[in-house]
Design an enzyme around this catalytic site. Structure first.
Site, short mmCIF file in Angstrom:
data_model
loop_
_atom_site.label_atom_id
_atom_site.label_comp_id
_atom_site.label_asym_id
_atom_site.label_seq_id
_atom_site.Cartn_x
_atom_site.Cartn_y
_atom_site.Cartn_z
N GLU A 10 0.77 -1.24 -0.16
CA GLU A 10 -0.05 0.03 0.18
C GLU A 10 0.86 1.26 -0.06
O GLU A 10 0.82 2.28 -0.81
CB GLU A 10 -0.76 0.00 1.22
CG GLU A 10 -1.60 1.26 1.45
CD GLU A 10 -2.38 1.12 2.93
OE1 GLU A 10 -2.39 2.39 3.57
OE2 GLU A 10 -2.46 0.30 3.44
N ASP A 14 0.96 3.78 -3.18
CA ASP A 14 0.39 5.04 -3.06
C ASP A 14 1.51 6.19 -3.71
O ASP A 14 1.05 6.90 -4.66
CB ASP A 14 0.47 5.49 -1.76
CG ASP A 14 0.13 7.07 -1.42
OD1 ASP A 14 -1.05 7.41 -1.80
OD2 ASP A 14 1.03 7.55 -0.74
N ASP A 83 -7.17 1.22 0.26
CA ASP A 83 -5.76 0.80 0.76
C ASP A 83 -5.41 -0.46 -0.17
O ASP A 83 -4.43 -0.73 -0.65
CB ASP A 83 -5.56 0.44 2.14
CG ASP A 83 -5.82 1.68 3.14
OD1 ASP A 83 -5.41 2.68 2.77
OD2 ASP A 83 -6.26 1.49 4.22
N GLU A 86 -4.40 0.58 -3.86
CA GLU A 86 -2.96 1.05 -3.68
C GLU A 86 -1.99 -0.08 -3.58
O GLU A 86 -1.09 -0.11 -4.30
CB GLU A 86 -2.67 1.95 -2.53
CG GLU A 86 -3.49 3.20 -2.47
CD GLU A 86 -3.24 4.35 -1.61
OE1 GLU A 86 -3.51 5.45 -1.51
OE2 GLU A 86 -2.83 3.92 -0.19
#
Length: 201
Positions: A10, A14, A83, A86
Site C-alpha cells: 500500500e 500510493d 488501501d 494502492e
C-alpha cells in the site's frame, strides 16, 4: 489485521499512483499550469477515488478478511478498499515495473482524469485533500489569539502543515477563522480564487 506485506505494498502503491497520475497529467495537459495539475492530482489520488476504482475491480470479494471484519462490512469499507487499490498498484509495480503499473493506472484513472475537477465543500476540505495529494501530514489549526468583547469576539487561527509556513486569518468564531486560515493557505499556494465560477482545489 492486515499483513505487514499488504501495508508495505500500500505504501509503495500510493507513491507509484502519484507518479503515474502526475505523468499522465503532464502529458495530457501540456498547457496546464502547476496549480491546475496539482488540483487534478489531489482529486485523482484521494482515498474516495481509489475506493471507487477498487469497487470497479470488484476487489472486495477477493480480499482475505477475518470473520469479524466480514460481518462488519469490511468488503464495502471505502478506507479498506482504497488501501487495497494502492496495494494492487504496488504489486503490479514490483511484478512488471513502472510501465505496467502506469498502464494499470491509466486504464483505471484515465477516464476520471478527463472529467472536471470535483467541486469541494469548503476551504478546510480543499486544504486537507491537497495536503493528502502532495504527501503532507493532515493540516491542523491552532488558536493564536482572541480579541474584542464577548458579544463580538475576533479569533486569530493559524492553519499548519508540517514542513510549510503557517497561514493566519481572523474570524468571528473559531470555525470561521479556521476556514479563513485554510483559504489563506490555499491562496498563498495558488490553489484558490474568489471567483464563484472558477475551479478551486
Amino acid at each position: 489485521r492486515r499483513l505487514a506485506s499488504y501495508q508495505r505494498l500500500e505504501f509503495l502503491g500510493d507513491r507509484v499512483l502519484g507518479l503515474s497520475v502526475a505523468d499522465m497529467l503532464f502529458t495530457t495537459y501540456p498547457q496546464a499550469e502547476e496549480g491546475d495539475m496539482s488540483r487534478r492530482l489531489a482529486d485523482l489520488v484521494r482515498k474516495e477515488t481509489c475506493a471507487e476504482v477498487a469497487q470497479g475491480w470488484n476487489l472486495g470479494q477477493f480480499m482475505r478478511l477475518g470473520e469479524g471484519e466480514i460481518l462488519g462490512g469490511a468488503r464495502k469499507n471505502k478506507a479498506i478498499l482504497a488501501d487495497a487499490c494502492e496495494a494492487i498498484i504496488g504489486a503490479v509495480f514490483i511484478d512488471g515495473g513502472y510501465e505496467a503499473a502506469r498502464a494499470l493506472v491509466e486504464r483505471a484513472f484515465g477516464e476520471r482524469m478527463l472529467k472536471p475537477v470535483r467541486p469541494l465543500r469548503d476551504a478546510k476540505t480543499a486544504l486537507q485533500e491537497w495536503a493528502q495529494g502532495k504527501g503532507y501530514p493532515t493540516p491542523t489549526y491552532s488558536e493564536r489569539g482572541r480579541s474584542g468583547p464577548d458579544h463580538a469576539p475576533v479569533f486569530v487561527v493559524a492553519a499548519k502543515i508540517t514542513g510549510l509556513a503557517d497561514a493566519e486569518a481572523r474570524g468571528p468564531s473559531k470555525r470561521l477563522a479556521e476556514q479563513a486560515a485554510a483559504e489563506t493557505f490555499l491562496k498563498r499556494e495558488g490553489l484558490w480564487n474568489d471567483n464563484p465560477e472558477g475551479e478551486n482545489v
